[in-house]
Scaffold this active site. Sequence first.
Site, short mmCIF file in Angstrom:
data_model
loop_
_atom_site.label_atom_id
_atom_site.label_comp_id
_atom_site.label_asym_id
_atom_site.label_seq_id
_atom_site.Cartn_x
_atom_site.Cartn_y
_atom_site.Cartn_z
N ASP A 1 0.82 -1.20 0.00
CA ASP A 1 0.00 0.00 0.00
C ASP A 1 0.85 1.25 0.00
OD1 ASP A 1 -0.55 0.68 3.39
OD2 ASP A 1 0.52 -1.07 2.64
N ALA B 1 0.34 5.88 -0.50
CA ALA B 1 -0.51 6.99 -0.11
C ALA B 1 -1.84 6.96 -0.88
CB ALA B 1 0.21 8.31 -0.35
N PHE B 2 -1.77 6.61 -2.15
CA PHE B 2 -2.99 6.67 -2.97
C PHE B 2 -3.32 5.36 -3.66
CE2 PHE B 2 -1.19 10.94 -2.83
CZ PHE B 2 -2.19 11.55 -2.09
N ASN C 1 -3.59 0.90 -3.25
CA ASN C 1 -3.51 -0.36 -2.52
C ASN C 1 -3.37 -1.45 -3.55
OD1 ASN C 1 -3.84 0.36 0.27
ND2 ASN C 1 -5.97 0.89 -0.22
N LYS D 1 -3.98 -3.20 -8.62
CA LYS D 1 -3.57 -1.92 -8.04
C LYS D 1 -4.77 -1.00 -8.06
CE LYS D 1 0.01 1.68 -8.61
NZ LYS D 1 1.32 1.97 -9.26
N ASP E 1 11.85 5.14 -11.54
CA ASP E 1 11.60 4.83 -10.13
C ASP E 1 12.13 3.44 -9.79
OD1 ASP E 1 10.74 5.47 -7.59
OD2 ASP E 1 8.64 4.98 -7.95
P1 ADP Z 1 3.04 2.83 -5.83
O1 ADP Z 1 2.95 3.71 -7.03
O2 ADP Z 1 2.04 3.16 -4.76
O3 ADP Z 1 4.46 2.69 -5.31
P2 ADP Z 1 3.35 0.12 -6.85
O4 ADP Z 1 2.92 -0.21 -8.24
O5 ADP Z 1 4.82 0.25 -6.61
O6 ADP Z 1 2.55 1.40 -6.36
O7 ADP Z 1 2.77 -0.99 -5.87
C1 ADP Z 1 2.98 -0.86 -4.47
C2 ADP Z 1 3.47 -2.17 -3.90
O8 ADP Z 1 2.51 -3.20 -4.16
C3 ADP Z 1 4.78 -2.69 -4.50
O9 ADP Z 1 5.91 -2.13 -3.88
C4 ADP Z 1 4.65 -4.19 -4.24
O10 ADP Z 1 4.96 -4.50 -2.90
C5 ADP Z 1 3.15 -4.44 -4.45
N1 ADP Z 1 2.89 -4.81 -5.84
C6 ADP Z 1 2.73 -3.98 -6.90
N2 ADP Z 1 2.50 -4.66 -8.04
C7 ADP Z 1 2.54 -5.96 -7.73
C8 ADP Z 1 2.39 -7.19 -8.48
N3 ADP Z 1 2.17 -7.18 -9.80
N4 ADP Z 1 2.50 -8.37 -7.81
C9 ADP Z 1 2.74 -8.37 -6.49
N5 ADP Z 1 2.88 -7.28 -5.72
C10 ADP Z 1 2.78 -6.07 -6.32
MG MG Z 2 6.15 1.67 -5.99
#
Ligand code: ADP
Ligand code: MG
Length: 331
Positions: A24, A26-27, A29, A46, A156
């Site tokens: 999760d 800020a915006f 989950n 997401k 990033d």
């Molecule tokens: P944000 O833009 O909030 O950083 P992310 O796309 O990085 O969003 O997703 C936040 C977190 O969710 C990641 O750091 C990871 O732990 C988990 N996550 C994101 N995408 C996946 C995925 N395809 N499979 C498993 N976990 C994921």
């Molecule tokens: Mg991220």
Amino acid sequence: NESKGKLPRYPGLERWRLIEKMGDGAFSNVYKAVDLEGSAGEVAIKVVRKFEMNSSQGDDHLHPDFKKPKAAERANILKEVQIMRQLDHPSIVKLIDFSESKQYYYIILELAPGGELFHQIVRLTYFSENLSRHVITQVAEALEYLHEEKGVVHRDIKPENLLFSPIPFIPTKNPKPRSDEEEDKVDEGEFTAGVGSGGIGKIKIADFGLSKIVWDTQTMTPCGTVGYTAPEIVKDERYSKSVDMWAMGCVLYTLLCGFPPFYDESIQVLTEKVAKGQYTFLSPWWDDISKPAQDLVSHLLTVDPEKRYTIKEFLAHPWIKNTAEPTYAAF
Ligand code: ADP
Ligand code: MG
């Protein structure tokens, strides 16, 4: 799973059953979910809220259904999705679907069940050189695809956005095998035998929320009408791929020793250190890490983006190709 009952229900996501929360922010989950209708199986969803909690837009008093999404937020999510749509690489999380409701955007993604590289570094303290090479080479191959074929910069790259698939089995007792025999065993997967099917895991790059297209892949020129583009923009575009290379240098440094190259409690001091490229191969942690590995890191953590390694130079480095003589740093 005791958190099961607390999982929210989202309108428009009826096709999926949420299983657990995976991350999760800020915006957003991110949930693990399973397809109830089709054959998509397990996915990651997401969920991005369309509105900030403390909206200062003047529609605070309205029910969320009546608020308007900010144009900029919408553009960002659409950009993330639009870029992901064009990508097809084994080391990049695949976009499966995108939809929205009044309050949320839903990005349906290939599930990377092994979680963040970040957690594995924390669990293991640091990675052996072979394991580090295994991880960073996959990141580099994905970046080569993004930079050279798609003209996309990720912007990033960090251990939180590098995910394992499937769940890796990496021995915890001996995080950094010291003898050649032990190194060989990791290479041959002996440490992983009989423990799940994870092996040491494949890496998937996630989170294209800050990514950007910089080059027209046909003409290899910056996107847009080149003739009218200001020099500082052209320069910016020219250097933007190098931000991923710097970030990869930070990831590789962190893999090898277990702590990041730049750190300070004060943001101001930290910013200054990064700007000057002030980092060291700190003793005793770096004493046993090979010279070729240090050489590669130093070519990535080079302040001048013009001198910094490109992805091609990175992939051609002896440490990556593993043709380097195993020489070690002096004490
Ligand atoms: P944000 O833009 O909030 O950083 P992310 O796309 O990085 O969003 O997703 C936040 C977190 O969710 C990641 O750091 C990871 O732990 C988990 N996550 C994101 N995408 C996946 C995925 N395809 N499979 C498993 N976990 C994921
Ligand atoms: Mg991220």
